[in-house]
Write an enzyme that holds these catalytic residues in place. Structure first.
Site, PDB file in Angstrom:
ATOM      1  N   GLY A 139     -14.576  14.692  57.100  1.00 25.41           N
ATOM      2  CA  GLY A 139     -13.275  14.366  57.670  1.00 25.41           C
ATOM      3  C   GLY A 139     -13.475  13.990  59.120  1.00 25.41           C
ATOM      4  O   GLY A 139     -13.450  12.830  59.526  1.00 25.41           O
ATOM      5  N   CYS A 181       8.629  25.925  74.756  1.00 29.09           N
ATOM      6  CA  CYS A 181       8.888  27.242  75.327  1.00 29.09           C
ATOM      7  C   CYS A 181       7.961  28.273  74.712  1.00 29.09           C
ATOM      8  O   CYS A 181       8.348  29.080  73.865  1.00 29.09           O
ATOM      9  CB  CYS A 181      10.345  27.594  75.160  1.00 29.09           C
ATOM     10  SG  CYS A 181      11.358  26.444  76.082  1.00 29.09           S
TER      11      CYS A 181
HETATM   12  C1  LIG Z   1     -11.860  20.343  55.392  1.00 25.85           C
HETATM   13  C2  LIG Z   1     -12.843  20.048  54.340  1.00 25.85           C
HETATM   14  C3  LIG Z   1     -13.787  19.036  54.534  1.00 25.85           C
HETATM   15  C4  LIG Z   1     -13.918  18.243  55.818  1.00 25.85           C
HETATM   16  O1  LIG Z   1     -14.498  18.974  56.857  1.00 25.85           O
HETATM   17  P1  LIG Z   1     -14.841  18.242  58.251  1.00 25.85           P
HETATM   18  O2  LIG Z   1     -15.370  19.304  59.114  1.00 25.85           O
HETATM   19  O3  LIG Z   1     -13.590  17.641  58.777  1.00 25.85           O
HETATM   20  O4  LIG Z   1     -15.828  17.173  57.975  1.00 25.85           O
HETATM   21  C5  LIG Z   1     -14.649  18.776  53.490  1.00 25.85           C
HETATM   22  N1  LIG Z   1     -14.581  19.459  52.328  1.00 25.85           N
HETATM   23  C6  LIG Z   1     -13.671  20.422  52.113  1.00 25.85           C
HETATM   24  C7  LIG Z   1     -13.642  21.125  50.803  1.00 25.85           C
HETATM   25  C8  LIG Z   1     -12.784  20.752  53.108  1.00 25.85           C
HETATM   26  O5  LIG Z   1     -11.895  21.723  52.888  1.00 25.85           O
END
Ligand SMILES: *Cc1c(COP(=O)(O)O)cnc(C)c1O
Length: 401
Positions: free
Chosen positions: A261, A328
């Site tokens: 991600g 706030c």
């Molecule tokens: C959140 C997640 C990812 C991505 O992780 P990153 O650190 O953003 O690359 C990949 N696989 C699973 C199962 C996740 O929950």
């Protein structure tokens, strides 16, 4: 895109606004695929939860990404973006059997991470192939907030429960077509990751029908100067060699899957805010911006340090500021940070705002969530409108009192 482009985005779409640079995402995708060029079948499934705007999903799909999803709604977003069901993997944690069945009906790859659902699903749907999420109990990073490999983690089926997994598979005659791990969000040490991979390879020898091995993600990107970054090229070289050797001994060319991600989108994103007030107290100069943890919670939730740049006064004399929000509640983005002189009305850019920023935003203080803009081929495209009061009131039911 440069600072002038960013300032024009604020002029056109107002602040606060998230801006994503398509070219940077493409560069990251290419870097990853290049690092694993020696693997015959590589699959990069983008982790939708990092940044889930449909236009971003479409863009990543156009590069060749599949999608990694953690909820039925993310599955639907991926389908909305035109991703084929067999290019989507569904890796939920702690969701109901009903939701998993709905995902299976949509034709996406199911990834199961507990023995209870594995047994129920295998009994009811022995013909639907399933991937298993293993917890190898190896911690990828030092930060316990974002490490999911430890012994009492809620994620995955413990590697020590392999005998039980095998019994369920034998009894139900279900087919296991993939094996998966995701050890956390910080791969600082490649050797630790490779060690976890060995455990996964070992686990894989228990299944005869595998099509893929999914190594999850956790690629670390630098947030501030001096931060350690996962050396993707080195990882690519070492893991590819090991993976190819494994396929040789397994007797089949499997697919090597990842689900990054942050790596794909973090650096592509900038969050642009306007300074409402510069406030001098006895010890501190506060720059108060038109945002708060309702729009960007990572600094408060994880202690993340997003670089902050004053793009409307780049040559101003540097001074120390605490950058805070307007809600706030204590909402400190940065403490005692050296930034070019900030004047009221200046535009600040938060870097690394592509991953887990907009997707974690809320309406706290009844504020609107920001607009999102995709910078694509030299043009700014609005990909999410700023919310309005209608959005705040939409699902509220006013009763007569
Ligand atoms: C959140 C997640 C990812 C991505 O992780 P990153 O650190 O953003 O690359 C990949 N696989 C699973 C199962 C996740 O929950």
């Amino acid at each position: 895109m440069n600072s002038q482009d960013l300032l024009r985005v604020v002029q056109e779409f107002d602040s606060p606004v998230y801006v994503y640079d398509a070219q940077i995402m493409e560069g990251q995708y290419k870097r990853l695929t290049q690092a694993f060029k020696n693997v015959k079948n590589l699959k990069v499934n983008y982790a939708v939860k990092a940044l889930s705007n449909v236009s971003v999903l479409k863009l990543l799909r156009s590069f060749g990404c599949g999608m990694d999803t953690v909820s039925i709604q993310e599955v639907r977003l991926a389908l909305e973006a035109g991703v084929e069901p067999n290019d989507i993997i569904y890796t939920p944690n702690g969701v109901s059997m009903e939701e998993i069945e709905r995902a299976a009906e949509l034709g996406v790859q199911i990834n199961i991470d507990n023995l209870s659902i594995l047994e129920q699903f295998g009994t009811k749907h022995p013909s639907i192939p399933v991937c298993i999420r293993i917890n190898p109990h190896v911690m990828a990073g030092g930060n316990t907030n974002i490490s999911v490999g430890h012994i009492d983690s809620k994620f995955g089926i413990s590697i020590h429960q392999m005998p039980h997994i095998k019994r369920i598979v034998e009894n139900t005659k279900m087919r296991i077509n993939g094996i998966h791990m995701h050890t956390g969000s910080d791969i600082l040490d490649i050797d630790v990751f490779l060690y976890a991979s060995e455990i996964l390879f070992q686990a894989a020898t228990n299944f005869n029908d595998l099509e893929f091995i999914d190594f999850g993600s956790g690629f670390k990107v630098p947030y501030k100067k001096g931060d350690i970054e996962t050396n993707i090229e080195e990882l690519g070289e070492k893991l590819s060699t090991r993976f190819n050797a494994f396929c040789e001994s397994y007797g089949k060319d499997l697919t090597l899957a990842f689900e990054p991600g942050k790596f794909l989108v973090s650096d592509a994103g900038q969050f642009l805010v306007k300074v409402n007030v510069v406030k001098q107290t006895t010890s501190t100069v506060f720059a108060q911006v038109d945002s708060g943890f309702n729009h960007l919670i990572r600094p408060m939730l994880y202690g993340s340090q997003h670089e902050i740049e004053n793009i409307s006064n780049p040559v101003g004399r540097e001074r120390f500021y605490s950058v805070v929000g307007y809600i706030c509640e204590t909402d400190t983005f940065a403490n005692n940070r050296r930034i070019a002189e900030i004047r009221e009305g200046d535009i600040l850019a938060f870097h690394n705002a592509g991953a887990y920023c907009f997707t974690m935003s809320s309406n706290y203080n009844s504020r609107y969530r920001p607009a999102e803009v995709l910078w694509y081929k030299g043009l700014a495209h609005l990909i999410r409108k700023r919310e309005t009061f209608e959005d705040i009131i939409r699902n509220q039911v006013e009763i007569d009192l």
